[in-house]
Design a protein around this motif. Structure first.
Motif, PDB file in Angstrom:
ATOM      1  N   GLN A  80       0.835  -1.199   0.000  1.00  0.00           N
ATOM      2  CA  GLN A  80       0.000   0.000   0.000  1.00  0.00           C
ATOM      3  C   GLN A  80       0.872   1.252   0.000  1.00  0.00           C
ATOM      4  O   GLN A  80       0.647   2.175  -0.786  1.00  0.00           O
ATOM      5  CB  GLN A  80      -0.942   0.005   1.205  1.00  0.00           C
ATOM      6  N   LYS A  81       1.872   1.270   0.857  1.00  0.00           N
ATOM      7  CA  LYS A  81       2.783   2.417   0.938  1.00  0.00           C
ATOM      8  C   LYS A  81       3.539   2.594  -0.376  1.00  0.00           C
ATOM      9  O   LYS A  81       3.700   3.720  -0.867  1.00  0.00           O
ATOM     10  CB  LYS A  81       3.763   2.219   2.096  1.00  0.00           C
ATOM     11  N   GLN A  84       1.212   4.127  -2.913  1.00  0.00           N
ATOM     12  CA  GLN A  84       1.031   5.555  -2.640  1.00  0.00           C
ATOM     13  C   GLN A  84       2.219   6.363  -3.140  1.00  0.00           C
ATOM     14  O   GLN A  84       2.057   7.502  -3.582  1.00  0.00           O
ATOM     15  CB  GLN A  84       0.825   5.785  -1.148  1.00  0.00           C
ATOM     16  N   ASP A  87       1.561   7.426  -6.601  1.00  0.00           N
ATOM     17  CA  ASP A  87       0.221   7.997  -6.744  1.00  0.00           C
ATOM     18  C   ASP A  87      -0.840   6.995  -7.179  1.00  0.00           C
ATOM     19  O   ASP A  87      -1.731   7.306  -7.969  1.00  0.00           O
ATOM     20  CB  ASP A  87       0.241   9.199  -7.706  1.00  0.00           C
ATOM     21  N   LEU A  88      -0.755   5.765  -6.658  1.00  0.00           N
ATOM     22  CA  LEU A  88      -1.772   4.748  -6.888  1.00  0.00           C
ATOM     23  C   LEU A  88      -2.375   4.365  -5.546  1.00  0.00           C
ATOM     24  O   LEU A  88      -1.789   4.609  -4.496  1.00  0.00           O
ATOM     25  CB  LEU A  88      -1.162   3.516  -7.568  1.00  0.00           C
ATOM     26  N   THR A  89      -3.542   3.760  -5.587  1.00  0.00           N
ATOM     27  CA  THR A  89      -4.173   3.338  -4.349  1.00  0.00           C
ATOM     28  C   THR A  89      -4.246   1.822  -4.295  1.00  0.00           C
ATOM     29  O   THR A  89      -4.348   1.149  -5.329  1.00  0.00           O
ATOM     30  CB  THR A  89      -5.603   3.906  -4.213  1.00  0.00           C
ATOM     31  N   LEU A  90      -4.171   1.314  -3.099  1.00  0.00           N
ATOM     32  CA  LEU A  90      -4.249  -0.118  -2.845  1.00  0.00           C
ATOM     33  C   LEU A  90      -4.724  -0.286  -1.410  1.00  0.00           C
ATOM     34  O   LEU A  90      -4.294   0.454  -0.517  1.00  0.00           O
ATOM     35  CB  LEU A  90      -2.869  -0.774  -3.017  1.00  0.00           C
ATOM     36  N   ARG A  91      -5.616  -1.245  -1.204  1.00  0.00           N
ATOM     37  CA  ARG A  91      -6.023  -1.539   0.171  1.00  0.00           C
ATOM     38  C   ARG A  91      -4.790  -2.001   0.955  1.00  0.00           C
ATOM     39  O   ARG A  91      -3.806  -2.458   0.369  1.00  0.00           O
ATOM     40  CB  ARG A  91      -7.092  -2.638   0.169  1.00  0.00           C
TER      41      ARG A  91
END
Length: 172
Positions: A80-81, A84, A87-91
């Motif tokens: 996830q980090k 980020q 600039d992408l999102t992930l649970r």
């Protein structure tokens, strides 16, 4: 180069356990642990358990348990980090890589190709319903995948160790 290959392998593992459909309770489970496995995960050789904690708490607890058992945490990947950072999102998704040469070396001496699956890796991820899951490679699957012969005791010991640290990490 090794980090890129490891991250790619971990991403494939993560993708394979994105959903959990069937819940199987085994008599060996403690009351606070629900073991789960999907048909897809079974085919891919993953054992998956639901955690009663957040991804971060489960990963922290797991790392502490691993180290308390005399094993070494080689790496901890926070996908996830990393997402980020571009600039992408992930649970929430973390992978802990760990092991002990006293367990891994005898296994590699039985069949050296198993080294591609070592050190051991445990994935902790949050699904779309905010449920947290812990997954790892079933040593019996690795036995079949690498055609390991004559190492049943080693495989059994690794299975017990993985189940023990995982069950402790997800328990209330």
């Amino acid at each position: 180069m090794i980090k890129i290959i490891s991250i790619a392998a971990l991403a494939l593992t993560m993708a394979s356990c994105a959903s959990v459909e069937n819940i199987l309770n085994s008599p060996s489970d403690t009351p606070s642990v629900t073991k789960t496995m999907t048909a897809t995960n079974a085919e891919k050789g993953l054992i998956t358990m639901q955690s009663h904690h957040s991804v971060q708490e489960t990963a922290d607890k797991l790392a502490a348990i691993i180290e308390s058992k005399g094993m070494k945490v080689f790496a901890r990947v926070d996908h996830q980090k990393n997402a980020q950072g571009v600039d992408l999102t992930l649970r929430p998704t973390q992978v802990i890589m760990f092991g002990n040469p006293k367990a891994g070396t005898p296994l590699m001496n039985c069949e050296q190709s198993v080294a591609i699956d070592l050190p051991q890796k445990i994935l902790i991820s949050e699904d779309a319903d905010k449920k947290v899951w812990l997954s790892y490679n079933d040593p019996q699957y690795l036995k079949t995948r690498h055609n390991i012969k004559g190492c049943d005791t080693v495989i059994d010991n690794i299975s017990k160790a993985l189940n023990g640290v995982s069950t402790a990490a997800v328990a209330k």
